[in-house]
Design a protein around this motif. Structure first.
Motif, PDB file in Angstrom:
ATOM      1  N   LEU A   1       0.923  -1.573  -0.053  1.00  8.21           N
ATOM      2  CA  LEU A   1       0.169  -0.170   0.118  1.00  8.21           C
ATOM      3  C   LEU A   1       0.860   1.891   0.118  1.00  8.21           C
ATOM      4  O   LEU A   1       0.524   2.129  -0.670  1.00  8.21           O
ATOM      5  CB  LEU A   1      -0.875   0.098   1.413  1.00  8.21           C
ATOM      6  CG  LEU A   1      -2.239  -0.794   1.067  1.00  8.21           C
ATOM      7  CD1 LEU A   1      -2.635  -1.005   2.331  1.00  8.21           C
ATOM      8  CD2 LEU A   1      -2.545  -0.629   0.146  1.00  8.21           C
TER       9      LEU A   1
ATOM     10  N   THR B   1       1.515   9.332   3.285  1.00 10.22           N
ATOM     11  CA  THR B   1       1.034   8.378   2.270  1.00 10.22           C
ATOM     12  C   THR B   1      -0.920   7.792   3.019  1.00 10.22           C
ATOM     13  O   THR B   1      -1.208   7.365   2.193  1.00 10.22           O
ATOM     14  CB  THR B   1       1.408   6.929   2.488  1.00 10.22           C
ATOM     15  OG1 THR B   1       3.441   6.978   1.952  1.00 10.22           O
ATOM     16  CG2 THR B   1       1.321   5.522   1.858  1.00 10.22           C
ATOM     17  N   ARG B   2      -0.223   7.831   4.396  1.00 13.16           N
ATOM     18  CA  ARG B   2      -2.160   7.279   4.656  1.00 13.16           C
ATOM     19  C   ARG B   2      -2.744   8.371   4.289  1.00 13.16           C
ATOM     20  O   ARG B   2      -4.447   8.392   3.854  1.00 13.16           O
ATOM     21  CB  ARG B   2      -1.739   7.756   6.281  1.00 13.16           C
ATOM     22  CG  ARG B   2      -3.766   7.434   6.947  1.00 13.16           C
ATOM     23  CD  ARG B   2      -3.017   7.733   8.461  1.00 13.16           C
ATOM     24  NE  ARG B   2      -4.516   8.066   8.926  1.00 13.16           N
ATOM     25  CZ  ARG B   2      -5.106   8.699  10.109  1.00 13.16           C
ATOM     26  NH1 ARG B   2      -3.510   9.033  10.872  1.00 13.16           N
ATOM     27  NH2 ARG B   2      -6.024   8.583  10.518  1.00 13.16           N
TER      28      ARG B   2
ATOM     29  N   VAL C   1      -3.890   7.711   0.567  1.00 12.37           N
ATOM     30  CA  VAL C   1      -4.795   6.269   0.313  1.00 12.37           C
ATOM     31  C   VAL C   1      -6.305   6.572   0.568  1.00 12.37           C
ATOM     32  O   VAL C   1      -7.004   6.581   0.379  1.00 12.37           O
ATOM     33  CB  VAL C   1      -4.335   4.893   1.171  1.00 12.37           C
ATOM     34  CG1 VAL C   1      -4.927   4.262   1.469  1.00 12.37           C
ATOM     35  CG2 VAL C   1      -2.772   4.455   0.626  1.00 12.37           C
TER      36      VAL C   1
ATOM     37  N   ALA D   1       0.656   3.824  -3.507  1.00  8.84           N
ATOM     38  CA  ALA D   1       0.261   5.189  -2.732  1.00  8.84           C
ATOM     39  C   ALA D   1       1.532   5.897  -2.961  1.00  8.84           C
ATOM     40  O   ALA D   1       1.183   7.352  -3.697  1.00  8.84           O
ATOM     41  CB  ALA D   1       0.145   5.722  -1.047  1.00  8.84           C
TER      42      ALA D   1
END
Length: 145
Positions: A12, A94-95, A98, A16
């Motif tokens: 992930l 990144t979070r 996403v 991303a």
């Protein structure tokens, strides 16, 4: 099971970073910690372009992006429609990319010691990463260390 979770999380993050595209970092020419933060992002797979601006233009860009007093730091990054202000860890960028929340972006106000680009993380001062909402409100997105 743990290996699958680690593999999934790594995939992930890589996905991303790949999907993130170009990150533009606006900064002053004399700011070394901004260069260090850009390196932190590059090491995670982001493509980073740094642009040096006179201080007045940098401050105008921050205001135009919707940043309020108390939300700013030394550099302002833009990526995929979001603003990343200051020394935000790659994990939270990144979070954000996403999860895609309805927000202006993330900020780490000021320049806390131990945040990415600001010295030894092992001796970091505590700090929060704030999610800046479009209505001007903020909420804690993550806390470090």
């Amino acid at each position: 099971m743990l290996r699958l979770a680690v593999f999934t999380a790594t995939a992930l993050i890589s996905q991303a970073a790949w999907a993130a595209g170009q990150m533009e970092v606006l900064k002053s020419a004399s700011c070394g910690c901004c260069v260090s933060w850009g390196k932190h992002m590059r090491e995670a797979g982001f493509t980073v372009t740094e642009r040096d601006l006179p201080l007045a233009d940098l401050n105008a860009a921050k205001a135009e992006a919707g940043l309020k007093p108390g939300q700013t730091s030394c550099h302002t990054a833009r990526i995929n429609g979001y603003v990343i202000e200051g020394h935000v860890p790659v994990r939270e960028v990144t979070r954000l990319l996403v999860e895609r929340p309805e927000a202006i972006g993330l900020t780490v106000p000021d320049m806390p010691y131990g945040s990415p680009g600001m010295g030894d993380a092992a001796n970091a001062d505590p700090y929060d990463v704030l999610l800046m909402k479009r209505d001007g409100a903020t909420e804690v997105y993550a806390s470090y260390p």
